[in-house]
Structures are given as structure tokens and as C-alpha cells.
Design an enzyme around this catalytic site. Structure first.
Site, PDB file in Angstrom:
ATOM      1  N   ASP A 176      68.810  -0.268  46.491  1.00 26.87           N
ATOM      2  CA  ASP A 176      68.392  -1.142  45.851  1.00 26.87           C
ATOM      3  C   ASP A 176      67.189  -1.926  46.642  1.00 26.87           C
ATOM      4  O   ASP A 176      66.485  -1.373  47.450  1.00 26.87           O
ATOM      5  CB  ASP A 176      69.424  -2.229  45.244  1.00 26.87           C
ATOM      6  CG  ASP A 176      69.193  -2.714  44.075  1.00 26.87           C
ATOM      7  OD1 ASP A 176      68.121  -3.361  43.963  1.00 26.87           O
ATOM      8  OD2 ASP A 176      70.054  -2.978  43.240  1.00 26.87           O
ATOM      9  N   HIS A 199      63.746  -0.539  46.753  1.00 28.03           N
ATOM     10  CA  HIS A 199      63.130  -1.074  45.695  1.00 28.03           C
ATOM     11  C   HIS A 199      62.191  -2.133  46.312  1.00 28.03           C
ATOM     12  O   HIS A 199      61.498  -2.874  45.278  1.00 28.03           O
ATOM     13  CB  HIS A 199      64.170  -1.756  44.714  1.00 28.03           C
ATOM     14  CG  HIS A 199      65.061  -0.544  43.848  1.00 28.03           C
ATOM     15  ND1 HIS A 199      65.533  -0.892  42.905  1.00 28.03           N
ATOM     16  CD2 HIS A 199      65.061   0.876  44.153  1.00 28.03           C
ATOM     17  CE1 HIS A 199      66.385   0.236  42.677  1.00 28.03           C
ATOM     18  NE2 HIS A 199      66.060   1.146  43.438  1.00 28.03           N
TER      19      HIS A 199
END
Ligand SMILES: *[C@@H]1O[C@H](CO)[C@@H](O)[C@H](O)[C@H]1NC(C)=O
Ligand SMILES: *[C@@H]1O[C@H](CO)[C@@H](O)[C@H](O)[C@H]1NC(C)=O
Ligand SMILES: *[C@@H]1O[C@H](CO)[C@@H](O)[C@H](O)[C@H]1NC(C)=O
Ligand SMILES: *[C@@H]1O[C@H](CO)[C@@H](O)[C@H](O)[C@H]1NC(C)=O
Ligand SMILES: *[C@@H]1O[C@H](CO)[C@@H](O)[C@H](O)[C@H]1NC(C)=O
Ligand SMILES: *[C@@H]1O[C@H](CO)[C@@H](O)[C@H](O)[C@H]1NC(C)=O
Ligand SMILES: *[C@@H]1O[C@H](CO)[C@@H](O)[C@H](O)[C@H]1NC(C)=O
Ligand SMILES: *[C@@H]1O[C@H](CO)[C@@H](O)[C@H](O)[C@H]1NC(C)=O
Ligand SMILES: *[C@@H]1O[C@H](CO)[C@@H](O)[C@H](O)[C@H]1NC(C)=O
Ligand SMILES: *[C@@H]1O[C@H](CO)[C@@H](O)[C@H](O)[C@H]1NC(C)=O
Length: 367
Positions: A176, A199
Site C-alpha cells: 500500500d 502506492h
């Protein structure tokens, strides 16, 4: 065998300086679940310099919350051992190993002032590696965080309602956000950070729930991204709120990206579950963001994407010396601007969708 995941693990949380006492988790019966919190709270109450020590050994991971504020000086130290975030299979193996103990997957640092987390390697957490909440002046340095790219919802460092965070010389690979700065995050300096996979370094979560939330004064310098979904991004939800929320004063400088899907992004239509109303507008006002000397390659169609709110257009956005090409040979990439005001200067490859900065003539003064 747990020993397969052997690595060295040091963590220090310093608060101030006073009398020394060591609180050893094994003295509190650290085998199994629980008792580390008791170690922590006893150490936290100690009116001197306290060290929470996790000695060498084999440990399994579980979540743990370190709650402050503490009475005075606090050092948290893990001096080596096996930390295993691999889940059920290894949990069973660990249960058969009398020396294997449950430690943590997520380290919650709540209400801690002037904490230092350093010389640490955190591997394969299951729910976010470090979660910082309600704290002040936290420093992360010489920390390595690693989890596989398909490990969902595992932010590297997630910060909220915290004023003052320094993140430097940190290497993050996760499933993430490498760093997530959400509601109430102020004064964050990020430098010499490597992010990938992951991310990106993100500002997020604003605009979903009502309340006077802000994120402000964030700087990201001398960072490297490789193979991430986004590079530097600010994302807000498009939802009807009663109050305007603010995200302002961002400074991004000297950043190199390789193979990044969306290198520079402001997305005010963030809707990960695809259950949002595309007609809604974000009630978050984004302003004063500077992107300077950012270069590399995009794995998507754009270098810069500024997709701002129709009711609160982005203001005072500045791009300076941006140079991106596509990862695909021969493919042209562009920039995208919607509902944004600001200026561009220096080299702009591909060409910027913000107007070129014009030097305003200043009135001549003879005195
Ligand atoms: C620490 O000091 C405070 C007052 O300064 C006192 O109330 C408290 O009991 C002390 N705690 C310990 C663990 O000695
Ligand atoms: C950084 O941390 C690692 C442990 O993860 C340690 O071995 C190394 O000595 C540290 N480097 C410095 C410069 O302190
Ligand atoms: C955080 O650091 C700043 C600047 O060093 C200092 O003024 C402030 O008092 C610190 N805050 C806390 C809660 O220690
Ligand atoms: C930039 O970061 C790299 C490592 O990420 C480091 O080696 C280098 O010294 C940094 N440069 C500056 C000017 O801080
Ligand atoms: C807006 O404010 C009203 C009155 O305070 C409250 O009833 C309502 O729930 C709020 N709306 C949202 C989306 O929070
Ligand atoms: C980026 O990561 C890929 C895959 O791990 C690697 O092969 C490549 O050398 C890296 N590139 C840079 C510029 O770091
Ligand atoms: C804009 O943000 C920068 C930091 O990113 C800050 O130094 C500057 O004061 C801000 N400008 C305004 C007008 O707030
Ligand atoms: C900008 O947001 C709109 C509305 O959600 C969306 O339809 C469009 O695809 C977005 N554009 C880019 C380039 O991301
Ligand atoms: C934008 O910048 C101008 C000039 O520096 C300043 O007067 C204005 O307040 C800024 N607006 C926002 C929303 O930051
Ligand atoms: C832009 O980057 C490319 C590839 O890194 C480089 O070859 C080129 O010289 C750069 N252009 C400018 C104007 O700096």
C-alpha cells in the site's frame, strides 16, 4: 523454521533523560499474547529513563499499541530475534517451538512525544507497519520496511493527528502507501526515502467524513520511487460535507521515479471501492503545492495529473523542471490539468498544462 526469517531488529524510542531502568519483556512472560503492553505501561510510568528490552530470541508477530505520554525518558529496544509476519502456517510452526514468542505485526505509536525509531528492519506486517497517532516530533531514521507488493492495506508509515514527523534514510517496499499522511497530519519532513513496490508517498483520506480536518506543511525531498502505482500523490474523496477541509503547503523536490504509473498526482475524485457518486465534488481545498526537479519514467499515460474539485479548484500549484518519458519505447505521455490554477517554469517535458510563470515587473524604487 522460524529461524528462516532471522534478522536484526533494533528500535529506540527516546523521550528525555533521567534514571535508568530496564524492563525486559521476558520478565513479564512475553510468551504468547498480551503482556508486552504491561511492560510498556510500567516502563511508561517509570520516573526515570526506561528501556523496554526485547532480548534475542524467536518471536511471532502480533499487533501492539505503545501508548504515551510517558512520565519521562523512554527507550524501546529490540536487540535481535526472529520476527515473523507470515501467518497461520508459521504460527503453527512457532507454537511447536518452545522459544518462539508472539511479538507484533503492527506497531501503533500513540500519544508519544519526541520518539525516535531507528536502526530497524520490519518485515511483512499484516496490517500496516507503523501507525502514528496523536503524537508530536517523531523521527524515523535508518528503517527498512518490507512486505510483498500483493500484501494489501499494509501502509509502511501511516500518520494521523500528529504534528512533527521526520522520516529520513528509510527504505520502504510494501503493498500500500509507503507513507500515508491522513487527517490531522502537520509538519512532516521526508528525505532520502526509497519507495517501491508500493502506492507512493500519499496524502489521503480527507473529504470522506465531516469535521475540520487539515493536512499541511509537508516536504518530500531527494526521494526515489521504482515500480510504484503512484509517486507523490494527494487524494481526496468527493463527498458532500458540511465543512471545507484543507490540504496546503506541500513542497516536493529532487525526486527520481522509474516505472511509476502516476508519477505526480492530485486526485480529488478518489473512490477506491467504486461506490462513490461521480457527480459529487470534493469539499477539500488544496493549495500551495510546489513540484520542483522531478524526473523519470511513467508506466501510464501521464506524467502530471491534476484532477481537482469543481467547487474547490486547486490553487497556487507550481511545477518547475519536470522531465518524464514513457517506459514504453516510442509512446508519448502528456499532462492532465482540470480545475487547477498555478504556474510552470523551467523545463517541462511533456509540456505543462499550467501557464508559464510570468515575472511581474516590480515598481522601481530609487531609495
Ligand atoms: C512518578 O512521579 C509522580 C509525581 O511526580 C508520582 O505521582 C508517581 O507515583 C511516580 N511514579 C512512579 C512509578 O514512581
Ligand atoms: C541501520 O540499521 C541496521 C539494522 O537494521 C544496522 O545493522 C545498521 O548498523 C544501522 N546503520 C547505521 C548507520 O546505524
Ligand atoms: C516539538 O519540537 C518543537 C521544535 O523542536 C518544539 O518547539 C516543541 O515543543 C516540540 N513538541 C513537543 C510536544 O515536544
Ligand atoms: C539523497 O538520498 C540518497 C539515498 O537515498 C543519499 O545517498 C544521498 O546522500 C542523498 N542526498 C542528499 C543531498 O541528501
Ligand atoms: C451536517 O450537519 C448537520 C447538523 O449539524 C448534521 O445533522 C449532519 O449529519 C451533518 N452532515 C454530515 C454529512 O455530517
Ligand atoms: C527498478 O526495479 C527493477 C525491478 O526490481 C530493477 O530491475 C531496476 O534496476 C530498478 N531500476 C532502478 C533505476 O532502480
Ligand atoms: C507555501 O508552502 C511552503 C512550504 O511548502 C511554505 O514555505 C510557504 O510559506 C507557503 N506559502 C504560503 C503563502 O502559505
Ligand atoms: C478525472 O476525474 C474524472 C471524474 O472522476 C474522471 O472521469 C477522469 O477520468 C479523471 N481524469 C484523469 C486523467 O484521471
Ligand atoms: C495564493 O498565492 C497568493 C500569492 O502568493 C496569495 O496571496 C494567496 O493567498 C494564495 N492562495 C492560497 C489559497 O493559498
Ligand atoms: C530529460 O530526461 C532524459 C532522460 O532522463 C534526458 O536524456 C534528457 O536530457 C532530459 N532533458 C532535459 C532537457 O534535461
Amino acid at each position: 523454521m522460524c529461524a528462516k526469517y532471522l534478522f536484526t531488529f533494533f528500535l529506540l524510542v527516546w523521550i528525555t533523560e533521567a534514571r535508568d531502568k530496564i524492563f525486559k519483556v521476558t520478565d513479564y512472560g512475553a510468551v504468547g499474547d498480551g503482556n508486552k503492553e504491561n511492560t510498556w505501561s510500567d516502563a511508561c510510568k517509570w520516573n526515570g529513563s526506561a528501556t523496554v528490552l526485547i532480548p534475542k530470541g524467536t518471536f511471532m508477530l502480533k499487533s501492539v499499541v505503545f501508548n504515551g505520554p510517558c512520565h519521562s525518558s523512554m527507550t524501546f529496544q529490540i536487540t535481535g530475534g526472529t520476527l515473523d509476519g507470515q501467518g497461520t502456517a508459521t504460527r503453527q510452526k512457532c507454537n511447536n517451538d518452545p522459544n518462539c514468542q508472539i511479538l507484533f505485526t503492527t506497531m501503533d505509536l500513540d500519544f508519544i512525544n519526541n520518539g525516535v525509531i531507528q536502526n530497524l528492519h520490519s518485515v511483512d506486517s499484516k496490517g500496516g507497519h507503523f501507525i502514528v497517532f496523536g503524537s508530536n516530533n517523531m523521527t524515523f531514521t535508518n528503517v527498512t520496511i518490507s512486505a510483498p507488493a500483493d500484501n494489501r492495506n499494509t501502509d509502511g508509515i501511516k500518520i494521523s493527528h500528529t504534528n512533527g514527523v521526520t522520516i529520513t534514510d528509510v527504505n520502504i517496499g510494501t503493498g500500500d502507501d509507503c507513507v500515508a499522511m491522513i487527517a490531522g497530519t502537520k509538519n512532516v519532513q521526508i528525505s532520502n526515502v526509497f519507495c517501491g513496490p508500493g502506492h507512493g508517498i500519499s496524502v489521503g483520506s480527507l473529504g470522506k467524513f465531516d469535521g475540520a480536518e487539515v493536512v499541511e506543511d509537508i516536504s518530500v525531498k531527494n526521494c526515489t520511487f521504482n515500480g510504484t502505482l503512484a509517486g507523490v500523490q494527494i487524494k481526496t474523496w468527493a463527498a458532500p460535507l458540511n465543512t471545507t477541509q484543507y490540504a496546503s503547503n506541500f513542497f516536493y523536490e529532487d525526486i527520481v521515479m522509474t516505472n511509476v504509473q502516476r508519477p505526480i498526482v492530485i486526485d480529488q475524485f478518489y473512490c477506491p471501492e467504486r461506490n462513490c457518486d461521480p457527480k459529487e465534488n470534493s469539499q477539500v481545498q488544496i493549495s500551495n503545492a510546489t513540484y520542483k526537479n522531478i524526473q523519470g519514467s511513467s508506466a501510464g499515460n501521464f506524467a502530471v495529473t491534476f484532477n481537482c474539485s469543481r467547487v474547490n479548484p486547486c490553487q497556487n500549484i507550481s511545477v518547475e523542471d519536470i522531465n518524464f518519458s514513457s517506459d514504453e519505447k516510442g509512446k508519448q505521455i502528456t499532462n492532465f490539468c482540470s480545475q487547477v490554477t498555478g504556474t510552470s517554469s523551467g523545463k517541462q517535458i511533456p509540456s505543462s498544462c499550467l501557464p508559464q510563470h510570468k515575472f511581474v515587473e516590480t515598481p522601481f524604487s530609487s531609495q
